[in-house]
Write a protein that holds these residues in place. Structure first.
Motif, PDB file in Angstrom:
ATOM      1  N   SER A  16     -26.192  74.206  28.512  1.00 22.96           N
ATOM      2  CA  SER A  16     -26.220  75.523  27.875  1.00 22.96           C
ATOM      3  C   SER A  16     -26.086  76.564  28.972  1.00 22.96           C
ATOM      4  O   SER A  16     -26.850  76.548  29.942  1.00 22.96           O
ATOM      5  N   PHE A  17     -25.128  77.483  28.813  1.00 19.01           N
ATOM      6  CA  PHE A  17     -24.848  78.454  29.864  1.00 19.01           C
ATOM      7  C   PHE A  17     -24.075  79.625  29.290  1.00 19.01           C
ATOM      8  O   PHE A  17     -23.495  79.538  28.212  1.00 19.01           O
ATOM      9  N   ILE A  70     -30.433  74.026  30.762  1.00 21.90           N
ATOM     10  CA  ILE A  70     -30.155  75.420  30.413  1.00 21.90           C
ATOM     11  C   ILE A  70     -30.022  76.197  31.715  1.00 21.90           C
ATOM     12  O   ILE A  70     -30.961  76.242  32.516  1.00 21.90           O
ATOM     13  N   ILE A  71     -28.855  76.789  31.918  1.00 24.82           N
ATOM     14  CA  ILE A  71     -28.603  77.567  33.128  1.00 24.82           C
ATOM     15  C   ILE A  71     -28.792  79.034  32.776  1.00 24.82           C
ATOM     16  O   ILE A  71     -27.921  79.659  32.167  1.00 24.82           O
ATOM     17  N   PHE A  72     -29.967  79.561  33.134  1.00 23.49           N
ATOM     18  CA  PHE A  72     -30.273  80.961  32.869  1.00 23.49           C
ATOM     19  C   PHE A  72     -29.672  81.828  33.957  1.00 23.49           C
ATOM     20  O   PHE A  72     -30.010  81.688  35.125  1.00 23.49           O
ATOM     21  N   LYS A  97     -38.163  65.206  20.909  1.00 19.62           N
ATOM     22  CA  LYS A  97     -38.510  64.839  22.288  1.00 19.62           C
ATOM     23  C   LYS A  97     -37.327  64.983  23.250  1.00 19.62           C
ATOM     24  O   LYS A  97     -37.159  64.203  24.180  1.00 19.62           O
ATOM     25  N   LEU A  98     -36.505  65.996  23.030  1.00 20.86           N
ATOM     26  CA  LEU A  98     -35.418  66.318  23.945  1.00 20.86           C
ATOM     27  C   LEU A  98     -36.022  66.783  25.269  1.00 20.86           C
ATOM     28  O   LEU A  98     -36.940  67.603  25.278  1.00 20.86           O
ATOM     29  N   THR A  99     -35.545  66.261  26.378  1.00 17.17           N
ATOM     30  CA  THR A  99     -35.997  66.704  27.688  1.00 17.17           C
ATOM     31  C   THR A  99     -35.238  67.976  28.043  1.00 17.17           C
ATOM     32  O   THR A  99     -34.014  68.020  27.949  1.00 17.17           O
ATOM     33  N   VAL A 100     -35.966  69.015  28.451  1.00 16.15           N
ATOM     34  CA  VAL A 100     -35.357  70.309  28.757  1.00 16.15           C
ATOM     35  C   VAL A 100     -35.575  70.617  30.235  1.00 16.15           C
ATOM     36  O   VAL A 100     -36.707  70.620  30.722  1.00 16.15           O
ATOM     37  N   LEU A 101     -34.454  70.882  30.928  1.00 16.88           N
ATOM     38  CA  LEU A 101     -34.490  71.186  32.354  1.00 16.88           C
ATOM     39  C   LEU A 101     -33.874  72.569  32.580  1.00 16.88           C
ATOM     40  O   LEU A 101     -32.656  72.720  32.496  1.00 16.88           O
ATOM     41  N   PRO A 102     -34.697  73.573  32.858  1.00 17.28           N
ATOM     42  CA  PRO A 102     -34.143  74.910  33.101  1.00 17.28           C
ATOM     43  C   PRO A 102     -33.702  75.104  34.551  1.00 17.28           C
ATOM     44  O   PRO A 102     -34.332  74.595  35.478  1.00 17.28           O
ATOM     45  N   VAL A 107     -31.985  84.521  38.530  1.00 14.58           N
ATOM     46  CA  VAL A 107     -32.982  85.209  37.702  1.00 14.58           C
ATOM     47  C   VAL A 107     -34.330  84.539  37.936  1.00 14.58           C
ATOM     48  O   VAL A 107     -34.395  83.368  38.302  1.00 14.58           O
ATOM     49  N   ASP A 108     -35.370  85.287  37.725  1.00 14.59           N
ATOM     50  CA  ASP A 108     -36.725  84.787  37.893  1.00 14.59           C
ATOM     51  C   ASP A 108     -37.225  84.278  36.541  1.00 14.59           C
ATOM     52  O   ASP A 108     -36.952  84.898  35.518  1.00 14.59           O
ATOM     53  N   PRO A 109     -37.952  83.165  36.511  1.00 15.97           N
ATOM     54  CA  PRO A 109     -38.501  82.681  35.243  1.00 15.97           C
ATOM     55  C   PRO A 109     -39.338  83.728  34.511  1.00 15.97           C
ATOM     56  O   PRO A 109     -39.366  83.763  33.284  1.00 15.97           O
ATOM     57  N   ARG A 110     -40.007  84.620  35.272  1.00 19.04           N
ATOM     58  CA  ARG A 110     -40.794  85.681  34.633  1.00 19.04           C
ATOM     59  C   ARG A 110     -39.896  86.610  33.828  1.00 19.04           C
ATOM     60  O   ARG A 110     -40.303  87.139  32.799  1.00 19.04           O
ATOM     61  N   GLU A 111     -38.680  86.824  34.315  1.00 20.84           N
ATOM     62  CA  GLU A 111     -37.729  87.659  33.578  1.00 20.84           C
ATOM     63  C   GLU A 111     -37.352  86.982  32.264  1.00 20.84           C
ATOM     64  O   GLU A 111     -37.283  87.620  31.222  1.00 20.84           O
ATOM     65  N   VAL A 112     -37.148  85.685  32.302  1.00 16.16           N
ATOM     66  CA  VAL A 112     -36.766  84.932  31.102  1.00 16.16           C
ATOM     67  C   VAL A 112     -37.906  84.935  30.090  1.00 16.16           C
ATOM     68  O   VAL A 112     -37.719  85.251  28.924  1.00 16.16           O
TER      69      VAL A 112
END
Length: 158
Positions: A16-17, A70-72, A97-102, A107-112
């Motif tokens: 996802s991007f 997911i490429i934020f 139970k999909l494994t999610v790798l951000p 960008v900072d995770p706090r922004e997301v």
């Protein structure tokens, strides 16, 4: 022996991007590395066939994947479609139970998770389009908050 009602996983990875941000840079390198290592990866430009209904195909691909990356990037949240993807990915994380790798790309995770800076502006724009209390915007904000709290990779300067 009875067959399982559990849907078969077709893809190893769903990417996802926001295309304009990363398609010709980071994403190209990541996809090539995954492909060269025999990891069957769904990337919209490779897997969507002419005539396919995009929303149905993408949602099905998420459900049929083992892992979602997911490429934020800075403009990820400006796309309502990216927000639909991340909401469905987080639903599948809980239900299937999909494994999610951000990957936090410049960008900072706090922004997301907190709706700061470009994410805050993008969500405000979506609120003006869909309504501040719309179910879509609430789902998107929750998904961003939840995924922003996951451990992931922080990539800056390429």
């Amino acid at each position: 022996m009875a067959s399982s009602s559990k849907p078969e996983k077709i893809y190893d990875v769903f990417l996802s991007f926001r295309g304009a941000d990363v398609r010709k840079t980071f994403l190209g390198h990541l996809y090539k590395a995954l492909d060269q290592n025999g990891i069957y990866t769904f990337r919209d430009s490779e897997e969507l066939r002419k005539g396919d209904h995009i929303s149905t195909t993408l949602m099905k691909a998420i459900e049929e994947s083992c892992i979602a990356v997911i490429i934020f990037s800075e403009d990820y949240a400006s796309s309502w479609w990216c927000l639909e993807e991340v909401a469905r990915i987080m639903e599948c994380k809980e239900q299937k139970k999909l494994t999610v790798l951000p990957v936090f790309y410049d960008v900072d995770p706090r922004e997301v998770r907190g709706g700061r800076e470009s994410y805050r502006r993008a969500l405000a724009k979506h609120e003006s389009t869909f309504g501040k209390d719309s179910e879509e915007v609430k789902r998107w904000k929750k998904a961003l908050f939840d995924v922003g709290n996951l451990s992931g990779w922080h990539l800056n300067d390429g």
